[in-house]
Scaffold this active site. Structure first.
Site, short mmCIF file in Angstrom:
data_model
loop_
_atom_site.label_atom_id
_atom_site.label_comp_id
_atom_site.label_asym_id
_atom_site.label_seq_id
_atom_site.Cartn_x
_atom_site.Cartn_y
_atom_site.Cartn_z
N HIS A 196 0.86 -1.17 0.00
CA HIS A 196 0.00 0.00 0.00
C HIS A 196 0.90 1.23 0.00
CE1 HIS A 196 -3.13 2.66 2.21
NE2 HIS A 196 -3.19 2.83 0.92
N HIS A 237 -7.31 -3.00 8.57
CA HIS A 237 -7.40 -1.67 7.95
C HIS A 237 -7.00 -0.55 8.90
CE1 HIS A 237 -8.95 -3.73 4.53
NE2 HIS A 237 -9.95 -4.22 5.22
N GLU A 267 -7.79 4.91 -4.44
CA GLU A 267 -8.63 5.92 -3.77
C GLU A 267 -7.82 7.19 -3.59
OE1 GLU A 267 -10.02 4.48 0.05
OE2 GLU A 267 -10.60 2.57 -0.81
N ARG A 297 -7.80 14.77 2.86
CA ARG A 297 -7.52 15.34 4.19
C ARG A 297 -6.02 15.26 4.49
NH1 ARG A 297 -8.97 9.96 4.87
NH2 ARG A 297 -7.25 8.79 5.74
C1 MV4 Z 1 -7.66 -3.97 -2.87
C2 MV4 Z 1 -6.89 -5.09 -2.47
C3 MV4 Z 1 -6.55 -6.01 -3.44
N1 MV4 Z 1 -6.95 -5.85 -4.71
N2 MV4 Z 1 -8.03 -3.84 -4.16
C4 MV4 Z 1 -8.35 -2.15 1.48
C5 MV4 Z 1 -8.46 -0.74 1.92
C6 MV4 Z 1 -8.90 0.00 0.72
N3 MV4 Z 1 -8.31 1.30 0.71
C7 MV4 Z 1 -8.51 -0.83 -0.45
N4 MV4 Z 1 -8.13 -2.12 0.09
C8 MV4 Z 1 -7.70 -3.11 -0.71
N5 MV4 Z 1 -8.03 -3.01 -2.01
C9 MV4 Z 1 -7.69 -4.77 -5.05
N6 MV4 Z 1 -8.10 -4.63 -6.31
C10 MV4 Z 1 -6.52 -5.19 -1.14
C11 MV4 Z 1 -6.94 -4.20 -0.25
C12 MV4 Z 1 -6.48 -4.38 1.10
C13 MV4 Z 1 -5.60 -3.49 1.68
C14 MV4 Z 1 -5.15 -2.36 1.01
C15 MV4 Z 1 -4.28 -1.49 1.59
C16 MV4 Z 1 -3.83 -1.71 2.88
C17 MV4 Z 1 -4.25 -2.82 3.56
C18 MV4 Z 1 -5.13 -3.72 2.98
C19 MV4 Z 1 -5.56 -4.83 3.68
C20 MV4 Z 1 -6.43 -5.70 3.11
C21 MV4 Z 1 -6.90 -5.47 1.81
#
Ligand code: MV4
Length: 446
Positions: free
Chosen positions: A208, A235, A287, A291
């Protein structure tokens, strides 16, 4: 420049904003619930106004009470901090309608980015790469099946009004799609009053990565590099780094160029953060946060810039006054979010802090509203301190973090300091080679 700002928040971020105001010679107005009369953000403000009972919906989310407090005290601008009203487009609009300045982006951009489908459409049209997925909202199961077979399983169904992990469902194969789709819809309707959902290819082991940007009201946009926020549990981020151990200077510059070009075309203003998933050398936008973020200090440490000061200056109409080439990155920074929780079970541990000693020394920063004798109330987020370290290299930053965690004393309540000590000593963390799943596995193994 403003002469007086109301800070619509509490805890460490209210203090953080007050500090920027003081250095700019701006008077501060604190607002607080009845549970926070003794809080540090109230004690250190020039003026304070009680805005309601403990429950956030009656105080820190009470728009009429906050607007009244601003009017009565003659504040010219409102800084919302993070959480609470910070991403409420209607609040931003009401602040402006009352003749005051909302320190943040326009309500139009807050609303756009709050709708994750609209945010992705805007970014895609401006040349920012996305995760493969549906073209906007998915109306029904038949369309969901078509999208999923086109992009291939596993897929993720996300709520348009969600974000931050709320309202997501995985379908690993075609047989799981109907259940995942219907559940995602129903949960989105119940949680957000909006059942619009979209579909993305599920990335199985991403990092991330988020990019900090600032934009002035005159069309200038710059970036301050990335933060790696992969270390999170349910999260909730626990530890963030700037820069990311996985991102090269070339990748950073390339991503920054793409993002700043897009936001310039969008006419975006003030601070913002673009969230990406990074896997197999590819960035995919998911996303945008409109902020100031909790983890902004790691960016401040490596760039040597005061992001809150900049937010205030830009909201007052000042030009950035520097360009991308003036922004340089020095060393490595790590932040630990320390919460009032049991470090094994994560049960919140509100209560009286009987003794407190913060670490110090070169390259150590504490952003916290804690003090000896303070009672951590049970009504709000459990984060009580951010420990930020900065050093020339990541290895030195880790050693400094270990040293600072040893010095940190909080007596009377349990905190997650012991968990952070274990993370810092783990070879997996030290290698820098982790994904968003690393921390859940680490915690399960403890
Ligand atoms: C995802 C993903 C895997 N593939 N989208 C979780 C928070 C939100 N901001 C978006 N998230 C995710 N989107 C796709 N297409 C996995 C996550 C996700 C995640 C993302 C960022 C930080 C931690 C996370 C923990 C679980 C899942």
């Amino acid at each position: 420049m403003f002469q007086k700002i109301l800070i619509a928040n509490r805890g460490e971020i209210a203090l953080r904003i007050q500090r920027a105001c003081r250095e700019l010679g701006i008077a501060t107005v604190a607002v607080h619930s009845t549970a926070d009369s003794e809080a540090m953000h109230v004690r250190l403000a020039d003026e304070s106004v009680c805005i309601g009972p403990p429950a956030a919906k009656d105080s820190y989310l009470n728009i009429p009470a906050i607007l009244s407090a601003a009017s009565i005290t003659g504040a010219e601008a409102i800084h919302p901090g993070y959480g609470f009203l910070s991403e409420n487009a209607r609040f931003a609009e009401m602040v402006e309608a009352h003749g005051m300045t909302f320190i943040g982006p326009s309500s139009g951009h807050i609303g756009m980015m709050g709708d994750k489908i609209a945010a992705k459409e805007a970014m895609a049209s401006l040349g920012v790469p996305l995760v493969p997925g549906s073209d906007g909202a998915v109306a029904d199961l038949a369309e969901a099946r078509k999208v999923a077979s086109r992009i291939g399983y596993p897929v993720l169904i996300k709520a348009a009004a969600g974000g931050g992990g709320r309202g997501m469902k995985v379908a690993r194969e075609a047989g799981e799609l109907e259940e995942a789709f219907q559940t995602a819809r129903a949960e989105a309707r119940a949680a957000f009053g909006n059942d619009a959902v979209y579909i993305e290819k599920f990335l199985d082991r991403p990092r991330h990565i988020e990019l900090q940007i600032l934009a002035d009201n005159h069309g200038e946009v710059v970036h301050f590099g990335e933060r790696d926020c992969s270390l999170q549990r349910r999260h909730q981020k626990l530890l963030e780094e700037a820069g990311s151990p996985a991102i090269s200077a070339t990748d950073r510059a390339r991503l920054g160029e793409t993002a700043t070009t897009a936001l310039r075309k969008l006419g975006y203003r003030n601070a913002g953060t673009l969230e990406f998933l990074y896997q197999d050398g590819q960035f995919a936008f998911i996303e945008m946060n409109t902020r100031l973020q909790v983890e902004h200090p790691v960016t401040e440490m490596v760039c040597g810039i005061d992001l809150v000061r900049e937010q205030i200056r830009l909201a007052a109409g000042a030009a950035l006054g520097y360009g991308q080439r003036d922004i340089t990155f020095s060393g490595h920074a790590i932040e630990c979010r320390i919460t009032a929780e049991d470090p094994k079970t994560f049960t919140p541990t509100p209560g009286r802090v009987t003794a407190y000693h913060a670490p110090g020394g070169l390259g150590v920063r504490i952003d916290s509203a804690l003090y000896a004798g303070y009672f951590v109330p049970p009504y709000y987020d459990s984060m009580v301190a951010k420990l930020i370290v900065h050093a020339p290299t990541r290895e030195e930053a880790i050693n400094r973090l270990r040293r600072a965690l040893e010095e940190f004393v909080v007596v009377g309540i349990q905190t997650t300091i012991p968990l952070h000590q274990k993370i810092v000593d783990d070879p997996g963390f030290q290698s820098g080679d982790y994904t968003i799943h690393w921390l859940e596995h680490f915690v399960a193994g403890q």
